[in-house]
Motif scaffolding. Structure first.
Motif, PDB file in Angstrom:
ATOM      1  N   UNK A 136       0.881  -1.173  -0.002  1.00 20.33           N
ATOM      2  CA  UNK A 136       0.079  -0.117   0.016  1.00 20.33           C
ATOM      3  C   UNK A 136       0.858   1.294   0.017  1.00 20.33           C
ATOM      4  N   UNK A 137       1.876   1.069   0.670  1.00 21.04           N
ATOM      5  CA  UNK A 137       2.745   2.425   0.598  1.00 21.04           C
ATOM      6  C   UNK A 137       3.388   2.750  -0.551  1.00 21.04           C
ATOM      7  N   UNK A 138       3.619   1.905  -1.465  1.00 19.26           N
ATOM      8  CA  UNK A 138       3.982   2.089  -2.996  1.00 19.26           C
ATOM      9  C   UNK A 138       3.039   2.093  -3.862  1.00 19.26           C
ATOM     10  N   UNK A 139       2.035   1.576  -3.874  1.00 17.84           N
ATOM     11  CA  UNK A 139       0.587   1.573  -4.494  1.00 17.84           C
ATOM     12  C   UNK A 139      -0.043   2.838  -4.435  1.00 17.84           C
ATOM     13  N   UNK A 140      -0.218   3.578  -3.310  1.00 14.95           N
ATOM     14  CA  UNK A 140      -1.147   4.850  -2.989  1.00 14.95           C
ATOM     15  C   UNK A 140      -0.270   5.960  -3.816  1.00 14.95           C
ATOM     16  N   UNK A 141       1.146   5.754  -3.935  1.00 17.22           N
ATOM     17  CA  UNK A 141       2.000   6.730  -4.557  1.00 17.22           C
ATOM     18  C   UNK A 141       1.745   6.734  -6.043  1.00 17.22           C
ATOM     19  N   UNK A 142       1.490   5.723  -6.606  1.00 16.29           N
ATOM     20  CA  UNK A 142       1.321   5.302  -8.107  1.00 16.29           C
ATOM     21  C   UNK A 142       0.024   6.365  -8.390  1.00 16.29           C
ATOM     22  N   UNK A 143       0.470   7.338  -9.596  1.00 13.02           N
ATOM     23  CA  UNK A 143      -0.688   7.966 -10.039  1.00 13.02           C
ATOM     24  C   UNK A 143      -1.997   7.417 -10.550  1.00 13.02           C
ATOM     25  N   UNK A 144      -2.999   7.819 -10.183  1.00 12.09           N
ATOM     26  CA  UNK A 144      -4.357   6.918 -10.563  1.00 12.09           C
ATOM     27  C   UNK A 144      -4.444   6.630 -12.028  1.00 12.09           C
ATOM     28  N   UNK A 145      -4.156   7.333 -12.957  1.00  9.78           N
ATOM     29  CA  UNK A 145      -4.137   6.820 -14.410  1.00  9.78           C
ATOM     30  C   UNK A 145      -3.249   5.629 -14.520  1.00  9.78           C
ATOM     31  N   UNK A 146      -2.101   5.719 -13.927  1.00  9.67           N
ATOM     32  CA  UNK A 146      -1.016   4.387 -14.007  1.00  9.67           C
ATOM     33  C   UNK A 146      -1.613   3.386 -13.301  1.00  9.67           C
ATOM     34  N   UNK A 147      -2.361   3.806 -12.159  1.00  9.19           N
ATOM     35  CA  UNK A 147      -3.186   2.382 -11.704  1.00  9.19           C
ATOM     36  C   UNK A 147      -4.324   1.922 -12.571  1.00  9.19           C
ATOM     37  N   UNK A 148      -4.764   2.671 -13.229  1.00  5.94           N
ATOM     38  CA  UNK A 148      -5.920   2.088 -14.254  1.00  5.94           C
ATOM     39  C   UNK A 148      -5.212   1.620 -15.419  1.00  5.94           C
ATOM     40  N   UNK A 149      -3.977   1.911 -15.790  1.00 11.52           N
ATOM     41  CA  UNK A 149      -3.437   1.209 -16.823  1.00 11.52           C
ATOM     42  C   UNK A 149      -3.064  -0.258 -16.662  1.00 11.52           C
ATOM     43  N   UNK A 150      -2.823  -0.437 -15.350  1.00 14.95           N
ATOM     44  CA  UNK A 150      -2.615  -1.773 -14.885  1.00 14.95           C
ATOM     45  C   UNK A 150      -3.831  -2.585 -15.018  1.00 14.95           C
ATOM     46  N   UNK A 151      -5.037  -2.042 -14.312  1.00 17.23           N
ATOM     47  CA  UNK A 151      -6.475  -2.751 -14.382  1.00 17.23           C
ATOM     48  C   UNK A 151      -6.638  -2.835 -16.074  1.00 17.23           C
ATOM     49  N   UNK A 152      -6.468  -1.898 -16.799  1.00 16.13           N
ATOM     50  CA  UNK A 152      -6.566  -2.221 -18.205  1.00 16.13           C
ATOM     51  C   UNK A 152      -5.921  -3.225 -18.554  1.00 16.13           C
ATOM     52  N   UNK A 153      -4.744  -3.557 -18.306  1.00 13.53           N
ATOM     53  CA  UNK A 153      -3.975  -4.860 -18.789  1.00 13.53           C
ATOM     54  C   UNK A 153      -4.726  -6.021 -18.122  1.00 13.53           C
ATOM     55  N   UNK A 154      -4.892  -6.052 -16.916  1.00 15.14           N
ATOM     56  CA  UNK A 154      -5.829  -7.111 -16.419  1.00 15.14           C
ATOM     57  C   UNK A 154      -6.980  -7.462 -17.175  1.00 15.14           C
TER      58      UNK A 154
END
Length: 525
Positions: free
Chosen positions: A78-96
């Motif tokens: 969580x310490x890493x993931x929360x600092x990842x920009x939300x659109x980049x988190x969205x890109x990971x979900x897109x790949x999933x």
């Protein structure tokens, strides 16, 4: 009625599916996204298919130490993931989502074989996962707050949303992957990390999803602990519910289970999202289009063998069309094809296990003792193709709404026919006269009737449909219900806000310090 599957090369088909999805003969107790743990020294559970009784695979069951290890790993992630920009988190979900498209057919077959729903419904469940990934990708650029005017000069006020931390997801057997994805993909783009406890009856689809996600996490060089899986019984669910390190627990299942989760989470002032029982009704007024309504009724009542929380359980029919509707249903029900869920001609597969079959039989016995009349169905099938004892004939029962069994949710294909007279308000009163409040529907071509149904004195359910059935919600709308259904909302609309903490901010860009409400508090000369 289909009674055999000898024409299907089923053994090879399932073997290929398990190999493609990474299911082993014995599967570990937990995954932190990249690392699997709990390989040895645990109790085990053998997963058999309700379709034919064959063993699919075995899973190790996690213990308290395993749970603690997963939580600690999730906290660090969580310490890493929360600092990842939300659109980049969205890109990971897109790949999933793209990876789920690649494995849609195989995963759909596993859902069907492990749970018992027909293959078309298995495919539909995987499509829900894909759809929510698409929704979450767009959401990752729209995690908006609100701006409001301050009463103080040269002050700005606004609200914003921040990730909560660990989101615990307890899912049910009837939708072994879709409901998890509703929670997980939204929580992920919100910056949360997820610990998923699947139903111990259907854990293999969870294992398969973790293998799919692992590929994406590895390719994006992300840490372990973002998407976690832990396989266990009620003890693991209890640990999660009582754990202050898990700020939100989302639980889907029975009202009995949900009350336990809600009490445990509430006692530590955590947040709970509960999706519990349904006792859903369709109202047929004199103005109903019966051709359209009958299709919706049958799918709602027998789809997934009555094991949807949105399954149609009560049919409230105006007295002037009651006999006509009953006659039509009694012609359709005996001819519904029951059989192996991977057979393309099957519309009704098995119940999940013999406990569910016993609940089905006991409910029919009890409602008849109360005065109900069994019109058709109710048999437990046996013989060639039905050796598992998990196949039943869907039942139709004439009943009254106040019967104890009608007031309960039996997770099986029982449809209660209830007659009403007079105006639509009488039907709405019957519909609302249960403890649950998930899904509801009315069939009518009268604007006066449908608007009354949708009004604030109409349906008291979280979902209210006009000229469609109670089952088959789209992911774009918030999903959930009221009363003993739990009050939670998942999936679309603004359901994402539950996975975040809300914060009000005030910024003073003056050189003065005025107080709100005009309060004077001077400490300087």
């Amino acid at each position: 009625m289909k009674q055999t599957i000898e024409s299907l090369p089923l053994v090879k088909e399932i073997t290929d599916v398990l190999q493609q999805l990474g299911i082993k003969e014995v599967n570990p107790a937990y995954s932190t996204g990249l690392v699997w743990g709990g390989h040895e020294g645990r109790s085990t559970r053998t997963i058999t298919s309700p379709a034919d009784g064959n063993t699919i695979a075995t899973v190790n069951m996690a213990n308290a130490d395993d749970y603690d290890q997963v939580v600690q790993t999730a906290q660090e992630a969580f310490k890493v993931w929360r600092k990842t920009p939300a659109p980049k988190r969205g890109e990971v979900v897109r790949q999933i989502g793209d990876r789920l498209r690649k494995h849609k057919e195989a995963l759909g077959k596993l859902v069907s074989y492990e749970m018992g729903k027909i293959y078309q419904e298995g495919l539909g469940e995987v499509q829900e996962m894909i759809d929510i990934c698409d929704f979450a990708v767009g959401l990752s650029r729209q995690l908006h707050g609100f701006t409001m005017h301050s009463e103080r000069p040269q002050h700005r006020m606004y609200e914003q949303y921040h990730p909560l931390g660990i989101v615990g997801v307890i899912s049910a057997f009837n939708f072994p992957v879709a409901v998890w994805s509703w929670n997980a993909m939204l929580a992920a783009v919100c910056g949360d990390v997820i610990i998923w406890k699947p139903s111990e009856k259907t854990p293999l689809t969870g294992v398969a999803c973790q293998h799919i996600i692992r590929e994406v996490l590895t390719e994006n060089e992300l840490p372990e602990g973002i998407f976690n899986l832990i396989i266990g019984d009620a003890e693991i669910g209890s640990l999660m519910s009582h754990d202050k390190r898990v700020p939100l627990v989302s639980a889907t299942g029975s009202t009995h289970m949900g009350k336990k989760v809600g009490e445990a989470v509430g006692a530590r002032l955590g947040k709970s999202l509960l999706e519990l029982g349904g006792n859903n009704a369709i109202i047929l007024t004199e103005n109903a289009d019966l051709e359209m309504a009958l299709r919706a009724i049958v799918f709602g009542a027998v789809g997934t063998c009555g094991q949807r929380c949105t399954s149609t359980r009560r049919l409230i029919i105006h007295e002037n069309i009651y006999d006509q509707v009953k006659e039509r249903l009694l012609k359709v029900y005996p001819n519904l094809p029951i059989g192996h869920p991977l057979d393309s001609t099957t519309l009704i597969g098995p119940l999940i296990d013999k406990d569910a079959v016993n609940a089905f039989s006991n409910a029919l016995e009890k409602v008849q003792q109360e005065g109900g009349t069994l019109l058709t169905g109710g048999e437990v099938l046996s013989g060639d193709g039905f050796e598992t004892g998990t196949y039943v004939k869907p039942a139709i029962v004439e009943a009254e709404n106040h019967y104890e069994m009608v007031q309960e949710e039996t997770f099986a294909p029982i449809l209660y026919l209830i007659k009403y007279s007079g105006e639509v308000e009488n039907a709405i009163e019957i519909q609302n006269g249960v403890r649950q409040g998930l899904s509801s529907a009315i069939f009518s071509t009268s604007l006066l009737e449908t608007e009354a149904f949708l009004s604030h004195w109409g349906s008291d359910c979280g979902i209210a449909n006009v000229n469609i059935g109670t089952s088959g919600a789209e992911i774009g709308g918030a999903f959930g219900g009221e009363k003993e259904t739990g009050g939670g909302r998942e999936s679309g609309s603004d359901a994402w806000k539950v996975y975040m903490r809300r914060q009000t901010n005030t910024i003073n860009y003056s050189r003065e310090l005025p107080l709100a409400q005009g309060i004077k508090f001077d400490i300087m000369d």
